[in-house]
Design a protein around this motif. Structure first.
Motif, short mmCIF file in Angstrom:
data_model
loop_
_atom_site.label_atom_id
_atom_site.label_comp_id
_atom_site.label_asym_id
_atom_site.label_seq_id
_atom_site.Cartn_x
_atom_site.Cartn_y
_atom_site.Cartn_z
N VAL A 54 1.15 -1.39 0.50
CA VAL A 54 0.07 -0.60 -0.56
C VAL A 54 0.95 1.38 0.30
O VAL A 54 1.86 1.29 0.58
CB VAL A 54 -0.77 -0.36 1.30
N ALA A 55 0.82 2.08 -1.10
CA ALA A 55 1.36 3.63 -0.71
C ALA A 55 1.32 4.05 0.79
O ALA A 55 0.61 4.22 1.08
CB ALA A 55 1.22 4.40 -2.66
N LEU A 56 1.94 4.80 0.32
CA LEU A 56 1.97 5.40 1.87
C LEU A 56 1.59 7.53 2.27
O LEU A 56 1.16 7.53 0.71
CB LEU A 56 3.37 5.83 3.00
N VAL A 57 0.83 7.40 2.77
CA VAL A 57 -0.45 8.74 2.97
C VAL A 57 1.28 10.16 2.22
O VAL A 57 0.54 10.79 1.99
CB VAL A 57 -1.03 8.89 3.84
N GLU A 58 1.75 9.64 2.58
CA GLU A 58 2.92 10.82 2.10
C GLU A 58 3.79 10.70 1.00
O GLU A 58 4.96 10.90 0.19
CB GLU A 58 4.16 10.78 3.18
N TYR A 87 -2.85 1.56 6.90
CA TYR A 87 -3.50 2.40 6.55
C TYR A 87 -3.76 2.39 4.60
O TYR A 87 -3.38 2.86 4.02
CB TYR A 87 -4.56 3.91 6.83
N ILE A 88 -5.37 1.36 3.94
CA ILE A 88 -5.69 2.14 2.77
C ILE A 88 -7.37 2.86 2.70
O ILE A 88 -7.90 2.68 3.87
CB ILE A 88 -5.86 0.20 2.25
N LEU A 89 -6.89 3.28 1.37
CA LEU A 89 -8.58 4.00 1.65
C LEU A 89 -9.55 3.11 0.86
O LEU A 89 -8.96 2.55 -0.35
CB LEU A 89 -8.11 5.17 0.71
N SER A 90 -10.71 2.83 1.17
CA SER A 90 -12.14 2.56 1.14
C SER A 90 -12.84 2.46 -0.07
O SER A 90 -12.91 3.96 -0.23
CB SER A 90 -12.75 1.93 2.38
N GLY A 106 -7.37 1.05 -7.04
CA GLY A 106 -6.36 0.25 -6.13
C GLY A 106 -6.49 1.08 -4.62
O GLY A 106 -6.25 1.03 -3.46
N LEU A 107 -8.08 1.27 -4.67
CA LEU A 107 -9.12 1.74 -3.93
C LEU A 107 -9.22 -0.03 -3.08
O LEU A 107 -9.30 -1.17 -3.65
CB LEU A 107 -9.85 2.21 -4.02
N ALA A 108 -9.37 0.02 -1.72
CA ALA A 108 -9.98 -1.06 -1.11
C ALA A 108 -11.25 -1.45 -1.21
O ALA A 108 -11.86 -0.83 -1.20
CB ALA A 108 -9.34 -0.88 0.55
N ALA A 109 -10.92 -3.20 -1.21
CA ALA A 109 -12.51 -3.99 -1.31
C ALA A 109 -12.80 -5.27 -0.67
O ALA A 109 -11.41 -5.95 -0.26
CB ALA A 109 -13.01 -4.14 -3.23
N ALA A 110 -13.77 -5.99 -0.66
CA ALA A 110 -13.98 -6.83 0.21
C ALA A 110 -13.19 -8.21 -0.54
O ALA A 110 -14.36 -8.06 -1.68
CB ALA A 110 -15.33 -6.99 1.28
N GLN A 126 -16.17 2.70 5.35
CA GLN A 126 -17.50 3.06 4.47
C GLN A 126 -16.66 3.49 3.07
O GLN A 126 -15.20 4.08 2.88
CB GLN A 126 -18.46 4.23 4.72
N LYS A 127 -17.29 3.82 2.01
CA LYS A 127 -16.89 4.52 0.64
C LYS A 127 -15.54 5.80 0.85
O LYS A 127 -15.86 7.11 1.89
CB LYS A 127 -17.24 5.14 -0.55
N ASP A 128 -14.39 6.12 1.04
CA ASP A 128 -13.60 7.66 0.94
C ASP A 128 -12.71 7.22 2.59
O ASP A 128 -12.70 8.39 2.64
CB ASP A 128 -14.44 8.20 0.69
N GLU A 129 -13.10 6.14 2.79
CA GLU A 129 -12.48 6.04 4.97
C GLU A 129 -11.34 5.65 4.72
O GLU A 129 -11.44 4.53 3.54
CB GLU A 129 -14.05 6.15 5.61
N TYR A 130 -10.79 5.75 5.89
CA TYR A 130 -8.68 5.16 5.75
C TYR A 130 -9.40 3.63 6.41
O TYR A 130 -10.56 3.80 7.80
CB TYR A 130 -8.49 5.90 6.48
N CYS A 131 -8.96 2.68 6.42
CA CYS A 131 -9.15 1.29 6.78
C CYS A 131 -7.79 0.75 7.27
O CYS A 131 -6.87 1.13 6.44
CB CYS A 131 -9.81 -0.25 5.48
N ARG A 132 -7.90 0.12 8.27
CA ARG A 132 -6.49 -0.07 8.91
C ARG A 132 -6.76 -1.62 9.11
O ARG A 132 -6.98 -2.55 9.10
CB ARG A 132 -6.55 0.14 10.33
N ILE A 133 -5.19 -1.71 8.09
CA ILE A 133 -5.41 -3.20 7.46
C ILE A 133 -4.34 -4.17 7.98
O ILE A 133 -3.40 -3.47 8.63
CB ILE A 133 -5.13 -3.85 6.80
#
Length: 141
Positions: A54-58, A87-90, A106-110, A126-133
């Motif tokens: 996952v690409a970093l936030v920076e 973290y990945i963007l959902s 590249g957005l997260a999905a189930a 939810q969509k456009d939220e950060y998901c901790r993985i």
């Protein structure tokens, strides 16, 4: 069995790597990345390829105005987390405890059967939220 000493063997214990972008990417931040046919990274899509990380936030450009933050041009470096917790963007709804793959851009999905998994969701999103993985890569049966 004898004790072994691995001092000086150059084991990289870092959680991140830097790879070259295989295309211009408008915003790479917190997106799943996969290798292209040339060994460069592009946003993973559809869970059909093994995911590098996952690409970093920076990652990408750090534009103070925010207008171009996360942008990378082909050949520029993309900083990618390849292990541990991040973290990945959902791109849609993800339940806590779900296996996560790459959806669109590249957005997260189930993950579904046959998808390449990037990790386990430690939070619901939810969509456009950060998901901790917890990053743990494999292909789902």
């Amino acid at each position: 069995m004898a004790n072994r000493n691995f001092n000086g063997v150059q084991i990289n214990q870092g959680a991140t790597i830097a790879e070259k972008a295989g295309a211009d990417i408008e915003d790479c931040r917190n997106r799943a990345m996969a290798y292209d046919e040339d060994g460069n990274v592009v946003p993973a899509s559809g869970g059909t390829k093994p995911i590098v990380g996952v690409a970093l936030v920076e990652a990408g450009w750090n534009d103070i105005s925010g207008a171009h933050s996360g942008k990378v041009l082909k050949g520029e470096d993309v900083d990618i987390q390849v292990k541990d917790i991040g973290y990945i963007l959902s791109g849609g709804e993800i339940a806590k405890g779900a296996e996560v793959t790459a959806g669109e851009a590249g957005l997260a999905a189930a993950a579904a059967a046959g998808d390449y998994v990037i990790g386990l969701a430690l939070d619901a999103a939810q969509k456009d939220e950060y998901c901790r993985i917890q990053i743990m890569k494999y292909q789902k049966n």
